[in-house]
Design a protein around this motif. Sequence first.
Motif, PDB file in Angstrom:
ATOM      1  N   LEU A 118       0.833  -1.200   0.000  1.00 31.02           N
ATOM      2  CA  LEU A 118       0.000   0.000   0.000  1.00 31.02           C
ATOM      3  C   LEU A 118       0.872   1.256   0.000  1.00 31.02           C
ATOM      4  CD1 LEU A 118      -2.871   1.133   0.045  1.00 31.02           C
ATOM      5  CD2 LEU A 118      -2.866   0.876   2.536  1.00 31.02           C
ATOM      6  N   ILE A 119       1.910   1.245   0.805  1.00 24.97           N
ATOM      7  CA  ILE A 119       2.849   2.378   0.838  1.00 24.97           C
ATOM      8  C   ILE A 119       3.483   2.571  -0.538  1.00 24.97           C
ATOM      9  CG2 ILE A 119       5.097   3.144   1.758  1.00 24.97           C
ATOM     10  CD1 ILE A 119       4.207   1.776   4.452  1.00 24.97           C
ATOM     11  N   GLY A 120       3.944   1.482  -1.138  1.00 21.06           N
ATOM     12  CA  GLY A 120       4.553   1.543  -2.472  1.00 21.06           C
ATOM     13  C   GLY A 120       3.588   2.086  -3.514  1.00 21.06           C
ATOM     14  N   ALA A 121       2.321   1.676  -3.433  1.00 23.64           N
ATOM     15  CA  ALA A 121       1.310   2.153  -4.382  1.00 23.64           C
ATOM     16  C   ALA A 121       1.093   3.659  -4.225  1.00 23.64           C
ATOM     17  CB  ALA A 121       0.002   1.400  -4.176  1.00 23.64           C
ATOM     18  N   TYR A 122       1.064   4.128  -2.979  1.00 16.88           N
ATOM     19  CA  TYR A 122       0.900   5.568  -2.767  1.00 16.88           C
ATOM     20  C   TYR A 122       2.079   6.345  -3.354  1.00 16.88           C
ATOM     21  CZ  TYR A 122      -3.160   5.102   0.309  1.00 16.88           C
ATOM     22  OH  TYR A 122      -4.411   4.851   0.812  1.00 16.88           O
ATOM     23  N   PHE A 123       3.278   5.823  -3.193  1.00 17.34           N
ATOM     24  CA  PHE A 123       4.433   6.512  -3.762  1.00 17.34           C
ATOM     25  C   PHE A 123       4.396   6.523  -5.288  1.00 17.34           C
ATOM     26  CE2 PHE A 123       6.762   5.971   0.390  1.00 17.34           C
ATOM     27  CZ  PHE A 123       6.944   7.331   0.610  1.00 17.34           C
ATOM     28  N   LYS A 124       3.853   5.472  -5.902  1.00 19.98           N
ATOM     29  CA  LYS A 124       3.750   5.415  -7.375  1.00 19.98           C
ATOM     30  C   LYS A 124       2.937   6.584  -7.918  1.00 19.98           C
ATOM     31  CE  LYS A 124       5.480   1.469  -9.064  1.00 19.98           C
ATOM     32  NZ  LYS A 124       6.709   1.553  -9.776  1.00 19.98           N
ATOM     33  N   VAL A 125       1.933   7.006  -7.147  1.00 20.09           N
ATOM     34  CA  VAL A 125       1.077   8.112  -7.587  1.00 20.09           C
ATOM     35  C   VAL A 125       1.416   9.408  -6.841  1.00 20.09           C
ATOM     36  CG1 VAL A 125      -0.802   6.659  -8.408  1.00 20.09           C
ATOM     37  CG2 VAL A 125      -0.796   7.424  -6.031  1.00 20.09           C
ATOM     38  N   GLU A 126       2.587   9.419  -6.220  1.00 18.52           N
ATOM     39  CA  GLU A 126       3.130  10.608  -5.542  1.00 18.52           C
ATOM     40  C   GLU A 126       2.235  11.127  -4.422  1.00 18.52           C
ATOM     41  OE1 GLU A 126       4.191  13.396  -8.623  1.00 18.52           O
ATOM     42  OE2 GLU A 126       5.402  11.895  -9.652  1.00 18.52           O
ATOM     43  N   MET A 127       1.620  10.196  -3.697  1.00 16.49           N
ATOM     44  CA  MET A 127       0.803  10.556  -2.536  1.00 16.49           C
ATOM     45  C   MET A 127       1.646  10.316  -1.283  1.00 16.49           C
ATOM     46  SD  MET A 127      -2.876   8.973  -3.743  1.00 16.49           S
ATOM     47  CE  MET A 127      -3.868   9.685  -2.432  1.00 16.49           C
ATOM     48  N   VAL A 128       2.629  11.188  -1.084  1.00 20.04           N
ATOM     49  CA  VAL A 128       3.604  11.030  -0.007  1.00 20.04           C
ATOM     50  C   VAL A 128       2.927  11.060   1.360  1.00 20.04           C
ATOM     51  CG1 VAL A 128       5.672  12.032   1.057  1.00 20.04           C
ATOM     52  CG2 VAL A 128       5.433  12.018  -1.434  1.00 20.04           C
ATOM     53  N   LYS A 129       1.979  11.983   1.542  1.00 25.18           N
ATOM     54  CA  LYS A 129       1.312  12.106   2.838  1.00 25.18           C
ATOM     55  C   LYS A 129       0.559  10.820   3.190  1.00 25.18           C
ATOM     56  CE  LYS A 129      -1.804  15.011   5.463  1.00 25.18           C
ATOM     57  NZ  LYS A 129      -2.869  16.000   5.432  1.00 25.18           N
ATOM     58  N   LYS A 130      -0.165  10.237   2.206  1.00 25.30           N
ATOM     59  CA  LYS A 130      -0.901   8.993   2.440  1.00 25.30           C
ATOM     60  C   LYS A 130       0.055   7.842   2.731  1.00 25.30           C
ATOM     61  CE  LYS A 130      -5.167   8.453   1.301  1.00 25.30           C
ATOM     62  NZ  LYS A 130      -6.311   8.176   2.153  1.00 25.30           N
ATOM     63  N   ALA A 131       1.200   7.837   2.045  1.00 31.95           N
ATOM     64  CA  ALA A 131       2.196   6.788   2.284  1.00 31.95           C
ATOM     65  C   ALA A 131       2.700   6.867   3.721  1.00 31.95           C
ATOM     66  CB  ALA A 131       3.353   6.918   1.298  1.00 31.95           C
ATOM     67  N   MET A 132       2.964   8.075   4.187  1.00 33.06           N
ATOM     68  CA  MET A 132       3.449   8.250   5.556  1.00 33.06           C
ATOM     69  C   MET A 132       2.360   7.901   6.584  1.00 33.06           C
ATOM     70  SD  MET A 132       6.562   8.825   5.235  1.00 33.06           S
ATOM     71  CE  MET A 132       6.973   9.118   6.939  1.00 33.06           C
ATOM     72  N   GLU A 133       1.109   8.244   6.277  1.00 31.83           N
ATOM     73  CA  GLU A 133       0.004   7.877   7.168  1.00 31.83           C
ATOM     74  C   GLU A 133      -0.114   6.353   7.264  1.00 31.83           C
ATOM     75  OE1 GLU A 133      -3.446   9.801   5.518  1.00 31.83           O
ATOM     76  OE2 GLU A 133      -2.767  11.802   6.120  1.00 31.83           O
ATOM     77  N   THR A 134       0.077   5.680   6.131  1.00 31.86           N
ATOM     78  CA  THR A 134       0.001   4.219   6.112  1.00 31.86           C
ATOM     79  C   THR A 134       1.170   3.620   6.891  1.00 31.86           C
ATOM     80  OG1 THR A 134      -1.104   4.313   3.969  1.00 31.86           O
ATOM     81  CG2 THR A 134      -0.143   2.187   4.602  1.00 31.86           C
ATOM     82  N   TYR A 135       2.328   4.224   6.774  1.00 28.62           N
ATOM     83  CA  TYR A 135       3.498   3.775   7.530  1.00 28.62           C
ATOM     84  C   TYR A 135       3.218   3.882   9.031  1.00 28.62           C
ATOM     85  CZ  TYR A 135       8.239   3.820   9.446  1.00 28.62           C
ATOM     86  OH  TYR A 135       9.370   3.562  10.188  1.00 28.62           O
ATOM     87  N   GLU A 136       2.632   4.999   9.455  1.00 30.03           N
ATOM     88  CA  GLU A 136       2.286   5.188  10.868  1.00 30.03           C
ATOM     89  C   GLU A 136       1.213   4.176  11.296  1.00 30.03           C
ATOM     90  OE1 GLU A 136       3.959   6.982  12.993  1.00 30.03           O
ATOM     91  OE2 GLU A 136       5.241   7.749  11.391  1.00 30.03           O
ATOM     92  N   LEU A 137       0.256   3.920  10.422  1.00 35.81           N
ATOM     93  CA  LEU A 137      -0.785   2.925  10.701  1.00 35.81           C
ATOM     94  C   LEU A 137      -0.160   1.536  10.848  1.00 35.81           C
ATOM     95  CD1 LEU A 137      -3.824   2.268  10.935  1.00 35.81           C
ATOM     96  CD2 LEU A 137      -3.853   2.018   8.456  1.00 35.81           C
ATOM     97  N   MET A 138       0.806   1.251  10.012  1.00 38.70           N
ATOM     98  CA  MET A 138       1.518  -0.033  10.078  1.00 38.70           C
ATOM     99  C   MET A 138       2.186  -0.193  11.447  1.00 38.70           C
ATOM    100  SD  MET A 138       4.701  -1.179   7.701  1.00 38.70           S
ATOM    101  CE  MET A 138       5.479  -2.767   7.850  1.00 38.70           C
ATOM    102  N   LYS A 139       2.889   0.838  11.867  1.00 39.47           N
ATOM    103  CA  LYS A 139       3.563   0.779  13.172  1.00 39.47           C
ATOM    104  C   LYS A 139       2.552   0.677  14.308  1.00 39.47           C
ATOM    105  CE  LYS A 139       6.252   4.390  13.042  1.00 39.47           C
ATOM    106  NZ  LYS A 139       7.298   5.401  13.255  1.00 39.47           N
ATOM    107  N   ALA A 140       1.443   1.425  14.197  1.00 37.06           N
ATOM    108  CA  ALA A 140       0.414   1.397  15.233  1.00 37.06           C
ATOM    109  C   ALA A 140      -0.267   0.026  15.306  1.00 37.06           C
ATOM    110  CB  ALA A 140      -0.625   2.485  14.971  1.00 37.06           C
ATOM    111  N   SER A 141      -0.265  -0.701  14.199  1.00 36.32           N
ATOM    112  CA  SER A 141      -0.861  -2.038  14.156  1.00 36.32           C
ATOM    113  C   SER A 141       0.054  -3.107  14.739  1.00 36.32           C
ATOM    114  CB  SER A 141      -1.226  -2.410  12.717  1.00 36.32           C
ATOM    115  OG  SER A 141      -2.190  -1.528  12.216  1.00 36.32           O
TER     116      SER A 141
END
Length: 168
Positions: A118-141
């Motif tokens: 999911l993080i990689g997909a967000y970066f493909k479309v240059e959605m850096v903020k969403k990628a970082m939110e997903t990274y934080e969600l990953m850690k929180a999980s």
Amino acid sequence: MWRTRVLSTEAIQAVQSLKLAQNSSSKLEQVFSSKINRLLKADLLDTLAELQRQNELDLALKVFNFVRKELWYVPDLSLFNDMMVMLGKNKMIEMVEQLFLELRNEGLQPDARTYTELIGAYFKVEMVKKAMETYELMKASGYVPDKLTLTILIRNLEKAGEEALSNQ
């Protein structure tokens, strides 16, 4: 040693038939009822994997949805992850997000690979903020980012000009 599974004749024929029929919905329907419907589980999954390997997005989605309707189907995170990879490569972010929701609806919990895709997909479309939110969600999980996740994160943040975020 690198091992690959050899496709059966039936799986090869199914892939070829699908590709030949893809421009006509009636022909495609006929292929599903005459060939795809008759495949054994392993051959059907191999057909899906081969369509993904060949980046046949529309056909892979149709086969993926067909697999999910089979009687023997049990929700499988690796099937979802593989589809997320393919959709991410094709910059189909809405569909990646939809699959992420659907896997949860099927009772599956995202794992580290799911979050990484999911993080990689967000970066493909240059959605850096969403990628970082997903990274934080990953850690929180409760998932500890592995080397692959961190490499994807750092490279893409640097490419996006967000070196400050990559140093966190």
